[in-house]
Design a protein around this motif. Structure first.
Motif, PDB file in Angstrom:
ATOM      1  N   GLY C 133       0.802  -1.203   0.000  1.00  0.00           N
ATOM      2  CA  GLY C 133       0.000   0.000   0.000  1.00  0.00           C
ATOM      3  C   GLY C 133       0.836   1.255   0.000  1.00  0.00           C
ATOM      4  O   GLY C 133       2.014   1.245  -0.376  1.00  0.00           O
ATOM      5  N   ALA C 134       0.222   2.349   0.430  1.00  0.00           N
ATOM      6  CA  ALA C 134       0.895   3.642   0.473  1.00  0.00           C
ATOM      7  C   ALA C 134       0.520   4.348   1.760  1.00  0.00           C
ATOM      8  O   ALA C 134      -0.586   4.154   2.284  1.00  0.00           O
ATOM      9  CB  ALA C 134       0.511   4.497  -0.729  1.00  0.00           C
ATOM     10  N   MET C 135       1.434   5.168   2.279  1.00  0.00           N
ATOM     11  CA  MET C 135       1.205   5.828   3.556  1.00  0.00           C
ATOM     12  C   MET C 135       1.783   7.235   3.523  1.00  0.00           C
ATOM     13  O   MET C 135       2.842   7.473   2.949  1.00  0.00           O
ATOM     14  CB  MET C 135       1.866   5.039   4.680  1.00  0.00           C
ATOM     15  N   THR C 136       1.071   8.129   4.157  1.00  0.00           N
ATOM     16  CA  THR C 136       1.616   9.461   4.417  1.00  0.00           C
ATOM     17  C   THR C 136       1.725   9.623   5.927  1.00  0.00           C
ATOM     18  O   THR C 136       0.826   9.218   6.665  1.00  0.00           O
ATOM     19  CB  THR C 136       0.743  10.552   3.776  1.00  0.00           C
ATOM     20  N   SER C 137       2.837  10.157   6.382  1.00  0.00           N
ATOM     21  CA  SER C 137       3.033  10.256   7.826  1.00  0.00           C
ATOM     22  C   SER C 137       3.944  11.427   8.162  1.00  0.00           C
ATOM     23  O   SER C 137       4.600  11.994   7.283  1.00  0.00           O
ATOM     24  CB  SER C 137       3.658   8.963   8.365  1.00  0.00           C
ATOM     25  N   GLY C 138       3.993  11.757   9.428  1.00  0.00           N
ATOM     26  CA  GLY C 138       4.863  12.834   9.867  1.00  0.00           C
ATOM     27  C   GLY C 138       5.020  12.821  11.369  1.00  0.00           C
ATOM     28  O   GLY C 138       4.288  12.140  12.083  1.00  0.00           O
ATOM     29  N   ALA C 139       6.007  13.553  11.817  1.00  0.00           N
ATOM     30  CA  ALA C 139       6.226  13.663  13.260  1.00  0.00           C
ATOM     31  C   ALA C 139       6.665  15.085  13.579  1.00  0.00           C
ATOM     32  O   ALA C 139       7.457  15.678  12.849  1.00  0.00           O
ATOM     33  CB  ALA C 139       7.296  12.681  13.727  1.00  0.00           C
ATOM     34  N   ASP C 140       6.115  15.633  14.634  1.00  0.00           N
ATOM     35  CA  ASP C 140       6.634  16.884  15.183  1.00  0.00           C
ATOM     36  C   ASP C 140       7.397  16.482  16.447  1.00  0.00           C
ATOM     37  O   ASP C 140       6.806  16.330  17.513  1.00  0.00           O
ATOM     38  CB  ASP C 140       5.472  17.838  15.498  1.00  0.00           C
ATOM     39  N   GLU C 141       8.702  16.252  16.272  1.00  0.00           N
ATOM     40  CA  GLU C 141       9.453  15.638  17.368  1.00  0.00           C
ATOM     41  C   GLU C 141       9.520  16.556  18.582  1.00  0.00           C
ATOM     42  O   GLU C 141       9.508  16.093  19.719  1.00  0.00           O
ATOM     43  CB  GLU C 141      10.849  15.234  16.893  1.00  0.00           C
ATOM     44  N   GLU C 142       9.570  17.843  18.342  1.00  0.00           N
ATOM     45  CA  GLU C 142       9.638  18.779  19.462  1.00  0.00           C
ATOM     46  C   GLU C 142       8.353  18.735  20.280  1.00  0.00           C
ATOM     47  O   GLU C 142       8.388  18.695  21.503  1.00  0.00           O
ATOM     48  CB  GLU C 142       9.892  20.184  18.928  1.00  0.00           C
ATOM     49  N   ALA C 143       7.231  18.701  19.555  1.00  0.00           N
ATOM     50  CA  ALA C 143       5.943  18.669  20.254  1.00  0.00           C
ATOM     51  C   ALA C 143       5.577  17.266  20.714  1.00  0.00           C
ATOM     52  O   ALA C 143       4.546  17.074  21.364  1.00  0.00           O
ATOM     53  CB  ALA C 143       4.850  19.219  19.326  1.00  0.00           C
ATOM     54  N   GLY C 144       6.359  16.261  20.341  1.00  0.00           N
ATOM     55  CA  GLY C 144       6.078  14.903  20.788  1.00  0.00           C
ATOM     56  C   GLY C 144       4.843  14.311  20.139  1.00  0.00           C
ATOM     57  O   GLY C 144       4.059  13.605  20.777  1.00  0.00           O
ATOM     58  N   ARG C 145       4.663  14.604  18.844  1.00  0.00           N
ATOM     59  CA  ARG C 145       3.417  14.212  18.178  1.00  0.00           C
ATOM     60  C   ARG C 145       3.751  13.451  16.894  1.00  0.00           C
ATOM     61  O   ARG C 145       4.678  13.833  16.164  1.00  0.00           O
ATOM     62  CB  ARG C 145       2.644  15.477  17.828  1.00  0.00           C
ATOM     63  N   TYR C 298      12.775   6.831  24.358  1.00  0.00           N
ATOM     64  CA  TYR C 298      11.532   6.947  23.601  1.00  0.00           C
ATOM     65  C   TYR C 298      11.872   7.417  22.195  1.00  0.00           C
ATOM     66  O   TYR C 298      12.670   8.345  22.018  1.00  0.00           O
ATOM     67  CB  TYR C 298      10.609   7.949  24.283  1.00  0.00           C
ATOM     68  N   ASN C 299      11.309   6.727  21.188  1.00  0.00           N
ATOM     69  CA  ASN C 299      11.548   7.058  19.781  1.00  0.00           C
ATOM     70  C   ASN C 299      10.515   8.092  19.330  1.00  0.00           C
ATOM     71  O   ASN C 299       9.360   7.746  19.059  1.00  0.00           O
ATOM     72  CB  ASN C 299      11.448   5.758  18.960  1.00  0.00           C
ATOM     73  N   ARG C 300      10.916   9.349  19.276  1.00  0.00           N
ATOM     74  CA  ARG C 300       9.952  10.430  19.017  1.00  0.00           C
ATOM     75  C   ARG C 300       9.475  10.448  17.578  1.00  0.00           C
ATOM     76  O   ARG C 300       8.456  11.066  17.261  1.00  0.00           O
ATOM     77  CB  ARG C 300      10.584  11.783  19.378  1.00  0.00           C
ATOM     78  N   LYS C 301      10.210   9.853  16.674  1.00  0.00           N
ATOM     79  CA  LYS C 301       9.794   9.834  15.267  1.00  0.00           C
ATOM     80  C   LYS C 301       8.720   8.786  15.017  1.00  0.00           C
ATOM     81  O   LYS C 301       7.798   8.989  14.234  1.00  0.00           O
ATOM     82  CB  LYS C 301      11.015   9.563  14.386  1.00  0.00           C
ATOM     83  N   ALA C 302       8.839   7.630  15.695  1.00  0.00           N
ATOM     84  CA  ALA C 302       7.904   6.529  15.455  1.00  0.00           C
ATOM     85  C   ALA C 302       6.812   6.435  16.515  1.00  0.00           C
ATOM     86  O   ALA C 302       5.812   5.750  16.319  1.00  0.00           O
ATOM     87  CB  ALA C 302       8.669   5.201  15.381  1.00  0.00           C
ATOM     88  N   GLY C 303       7.015   7.126  17.648  1.00  0.00           N
ATOM     89  CA  GLY C 303       6.015   7.053  18.712  1.00  0.00           C
ATOM     90  C   GLY C 303       5.978   5.689  19.367  1.00  0.00           C
ATOM     91  O   GLY C 303       4.903   5.153  19.650  1.00  0.00           O
ATOM     92  N   VAL C 304       7.135   5.115  19.640  1.00  0.00           N
ATOM     93  CA  VAL C 304       7.233   3.824  20.342  1.00  0.00           C
ATOM     94  C   VAL C 304       8.465   3.876  21.248  1.00  0.00           C
ATOM     95  O   VAL C 304       9.331   4.738  21.076  1.00  0.00           O
ATOM     96  CB  VAL C 304       7.379   2.626  19.380  1.00  0.00           C
ATOM     97  N   LEU C 305       8.571   2.922  22.156  1.00  0.00           N
ATOM     98  CA  LEU C 305       9.777   2.818  22.976  1.00  0.00           C
ATOM     99  C   LEU C 305      10.910   2.226  22.138  1.00  0.00           C
ATOM    100  O   LEU C 305      10.670   1.435  21.227  1.00  0.00           O
ATOM    101  CB  LEU C 305       9.511   1.961  24.218  1.00  0.00           C
ATOM    102  N   GLY C 306      12.141   2.630  22.498  1.00  0.00           N
ATOM    103  CA  GLY C 306      13.296   2.263  21.677  1.00  0.00           C
ATOM    104  C   GLY C 306      14.180   1.203  22.300  1.00  0.00           C
ATOM    105  O   GLY C 306      13.722   0.343  23.051  1.00  0.00           O
ATOM    106  N   ARG C 307      15.449   1.290  22.004  1.00  0.00           N
ATOM    107  CA  ARG C 307      16.395   0.232  22.322  1.00  0.00           C
ATOM    108  C   ARG C 307      17.157   0.503  23.611  1.00  0.00           C
ATOM    109  O   ARG C 307      17.637   1.613  23.836  1.00  0.00           O
ATOM    110  CB  ARG C 307      17.391   0.099  21.162  1.00  0.00           C
ATOM    111  N   VAL C 308      17.315  -0.561  24.406  1.00  0.00           N
ATOM    112  CA  VAL C 308      18.161  -0.493  25.594  1.00  0.00           C
ATOM    113  C   VAL C 308      19.620  -0.677  25.173  1.00  0.00           C
ATOM    114  O   VAL C 308      19.955  -1.667  24.514  1.00  0.00           O
ATOM    115  CB  VAL C 308      17.766  -1.588  26.601  1.00  0.00           C
ATOM    116  N   VAL C 309      20.467   0.271  25.531  1.00  0.00           N
ATOM    117  CA  VAL C 309      21.897   0.193  25.214  1.00  0.00           C
ATOM    118  C   VAL C 309      22.682   0.116  26.521  1.00  0.00           C
ATOM    119  O   VAL C 309      22.553   0.999  27.368  1.00  0.00           O
ATOM    120  CB  VAL C 309      22.344   1.421  24.391  1.00  0.00           C
ATOM    121  N   PRO C 310      23.478  -0.952  26.709  1.00  0.00           N
ATOM    122  CA  PRO C 310      24.197  -1.102  27.982  1.00  0.00           C
ATOM    123  C   PRO C 310      25.194   0.036  28.215  1.00  0.00           C
ATOM    124  O   PRO C 310      25.811   0.538  27.272  1.00  0.00           O
ATOM    125  CB  PRO C 310      24.955  -2.424  27.815  1.00  0.00           C
ATOM    126  N   ASN C 311      25.364   0.399  29.469  1.00  0.00           N
ATOM    127  CA  ASN C 311      26.409   1.363  29.827  1.00  0.00           C
ATOM    128  C   ASN C 311      27.790   0.774  29.619  1.00  0.00           C
ATOM    129  O   ASN C 311      28.724   1.475  29.240  1.00  0.00           O
ATOM    130  CB  ASN C 311      26.257   1.794  31.296  1.00  0.00           C
TER     131      ASN C 311
END
Lengths: 390, 390, 390
Positions: C133-145, C298-311
């Protein structure tokens, strides 16, 4: 230890290298009448024996991976070396998890890109080879020693999966040692290996083609009725009901100047349900000589012979490397009431290495089949391979 | 010649480049009642026509390779260009071994990434196309001349394999020449080709869809009974028993300023077992004009038209390149008692090149089928493609 | 705008990056007698749950692509993310065309490489997930949307194809918003999504395994008769005849310090042919705590939680990151005369992140099945995963 911050987001991880190779084979068969009766009228043909793409690299200083698929096998793209490895762990050496070749069999553990003949020798028929599992291994390269111990599920399908509550486990272990070496890279290597397998389907079956294999997978439109669509097994135990089989392997190899040779013996012992224990054996011995003077190196990390690299590439300034080789293999699948047959093959080989990564191979194979069912018969095979790897 | 040592372990070999592309198509069908009777009720749909990944590079100064698979075709991943090539040999020009397109057919030899319309013209139905074999070829780019001669096994299955004692060989040869050119890259190209094929299954079959193809491979749960799961052939000779078929091809192409055009004619002659020789013909003629002023280049090495590259990319600063095109194709599969049908297609095309590597294509296809069995019928097809390559 | 000539043949396009990952799983089952009757005697086993290779990159400043296949699923290599994307169009945001995950479902849109548990929660069963299919999408990363709207053909097969004149279309839309955040990356996220589907085969079917899945695809030689060859669905509506189904989804997620949690609810409403409308629901809630102090971003572009990176990476200088987690999921597939069953699962998880790209996961799953046909039953599952990505 350096502080982690000094290593923070090192740009080199993950590293990715794309590798691959293909082997395009052609073969012509001349069978006597008895052999046609015994195994069918094998057709001449051409085929891609293997065609693989892989991604390999490291995701950290001590963690590597390999993801490799073969597109040439019948079936879906088949899982080959698909694993991750944690190197230099405190107690377990290198730990590998995934789908890979388990440590038994000199021919089986030699890279398929570096075989002296087109196929491995007949004893290969016994090996578990690639299964899903875990392995710990190590090498003391200075002392010329390698060791490996693995556990796996058995029998793993072509896609790396295996289920079963009724067994389905195996183990394999191999130890090798260089017992003599000279200052020019010459070595004498010995090795031994053992494997114990409890198959989840309570069945083992050993069989083998005569050291050459091509297949036509296009279906009925491509192959007339009654014609084998691929080179059939010449010897075959049929399915043997068992929940325990043992493999014992001994190996010997040497490389010195332009000469190299190797031999292996594998014995399989199958504890049958409600029947006697049966045993089968295979043996293979081969030697090669590189006419253009190159030396075949020994791979001290894997405990196998390595790759022939020409002194001068084929092209305007050279002819590449040329090698002659001979091999005898025997596989005896008769024991008690199992009448799988006995196969002897003698092979003459000529290899032309254009450069480090491309070669042409020519094999003349004489296969002598002693079948309890169909009597003695012969097949002569002329086979060619074009190979490139990257 | 430089001493090999000065070239020792040159870090540039093997070189590896990962390439690929996909074509995502959507199509809508309007058939008249007679056409539905003739070929079935074709469903609208969307599909990946092709989706490929490849690794390509060199393993030495004069040896290259390509390993390419297609994941979009029904069946397993299909072998595409899987070959190694030794370049500039002393007497044989460039020598290629493996699975590749054999040298006959202007449409067939044009890159599928650079087609003016969504599918190749109808004469493509006759071509052997990709088979396992070997080819020698060369080009005198200054003189605008190319030549190629190949031998192959036929018919090769989708995985590069072929067996058969009863024939199974073919050859193809093609010569092209630029007969006129101007200083702005304009050329007039002519070419001729011939192929002789002895199929191992003693059968040939020619058939074609109406220059558009989508498929649903999800099985019975996805496609109700009685509905074609892919666009069916409109014309089809059925299986013809033969051990010898000939193809004769003539081609003409030109590109000048923003205009380009090409045409080809292919005639197939089949010597039937116990019957007369039958002949079938296909012809295709097309022209395109790039509204935004770009020039379509001529590929002097391959003897085909090349890729349209926009003067300005689509984005904040440009609109890409826009092209209009038209084509007529005809395929006549009737001769003697073979009543395969005759198909005429007329296509209007609009191409939007966003940049050098992405394009959208829109085709309106009118297919007119003259079937000896079902009479005359029509289908109108609106088709779209999104393509990206890398 | 810069003149195109200043950008002519920029060497950086097309860019290509090869990526991939695999997940090797092993599982052991303990079912009570009623559960064996209800779903069969599930076998212990090991398998590659996913094994993928992809090429991804850009072909111009504003056009990217991804071509990804999975080799671990039953069937041919399956199409995963195969798309091209035109970014920052004037009115449509980012426009994506091809085969990809359509915008509904918090679990479904979280990367499978970044799941807290081995499988997604039970509400995943309702999602259209990947379709052509086809999709249109966007993110306002500053506004968290973030927002997304897509159209697709349904049901797309594993190879990206879909046909059908009788419907075969769907749409999905999702909106997310960060409603609270702190200066250390902590956020509270809410989201809602809706999807409308008219399947071309006039059928929907919802079903689910108990949050763990392994398969044996080697055929009859590998799996005895009567044994499920893969983990069977515990709940299953069977085929429901419909030409319209609605999905409603609500989601909630948070990450703060070393704690993170998320929950989602999905309701499916199916308008049956000649019958009443039926509704089914699923819900899932989970929380995790990273013992070694890392923060899950938190992945602000996709609106999901992201990856755990070890210290600190596992190795001579560190132990990686360790996480504990718990989840409860419920899927109720009973309504009116549809008696698909109700499944509750409780899972305890332990995750060991060796470094950014390798992890081991251990899950203990208690599945409680309330089957209208077979009554109540229980299964306990112990599952492990080794994962590496690059």
């Amino acid at each position: 230890c350096l502080p982690q911050s000094s290593l923070a987001s090192p740009s080199q991880y993950p590293s990715v290298k794309v590798t691959g190779f293909f082997q395009a084979d052609a073969g012509w068969f001349h069978q006597d009448a008895a052999n046609i009766v015994a195994v069918g009228d094998i057709q001449d043909g051409a085929d891609f024996r293997r065609a693989r793409l892989a991604a390999t690299g490291d995701v950290a200083e001590n963690v590597g991976y390999n993801v490799e698929f073969d597109f040439g096998f019948p079936g879906r793209p088949s899982f080959m070396d698909v694993w991750l490895e944690v190197r230099d762990t405190a107690w377990l050496g290198d730990v590998k998890i995934g789908h890979f070749r388990h440590p038994i069999g000199l021919g089986g553990l030699t890279s398929v890109k570096e075989l002296t003949f087109i196929e491995r020798g007949l004893p290969f028929a016994f090996l578990p080879f690639r299964q899903i599992g875990a392995m710990t291994s190590g090498a003391d390269e200075e002392a010329g020693r390698t060791w490996a111990l693995s556990g796996f599920r058995f029998p793993t399908d072509a896609f790396g999966g295996q289920i079963g509550d009724n067994g389905g486990y195996g183990l394999a272990t191999r130890v090798t040692q260089v017992i003599a070496e000279d200052s020019n890279g010459g070595v004498v290597h010995i090795g031994g290996a053992y494997s114990l397998i409890d198959p989840s389907n309570d069945a083992v079956r050993y069989r083998s083609q005569p050291e050459f294999f091509i297949a036509e997978t296009g279906g009925a439109a491509f192959v007339p009725a009654g014609i084998p669509s691929s080179v059939p097994p010449f010897v075959d135990t049929g399915v043997i009901a068992t929940n325990k089989s043992h493999l014992f392997a001994a190996e010997l190899a040497t490389t010195s100047g332009s000469f190299h040779a190797q031999s292996e013996f594998i014995h399989a012992m199958v504890n049958r349900f409600g029947g006697s224990t049966v045993g089968f054996s295979g043996v293979s011995a081969q030697a090669g000589y590189i006419l253009t003077g190159e030396h075949r190196p020994y791979n001290r990390k894997a405990g196998v012979l390595g790759r022939v690299v020409p002194n001068s590439n084929f092209g305007k300034c050279g002819y590449g490397a040329w090698e002659i080789a001979g091999r005898w293999s025997m596989l005896d699948l008769n024991d008690a009431d199992i009448r799988g047959g006995r196969l002897n093959t003698s092979t003459l080989g000529l290899n032309w290495y254009l450069n480090k990564h491309a070669k042409f191979q020519f094999n003349y194979i004489h296969a002598f089949l002693d079948s309890p069912v169909n009597g003695d018969s012969d097949a002569n095979i002329f086979a060619m391979r074009a190979q490139v790897d990257f």
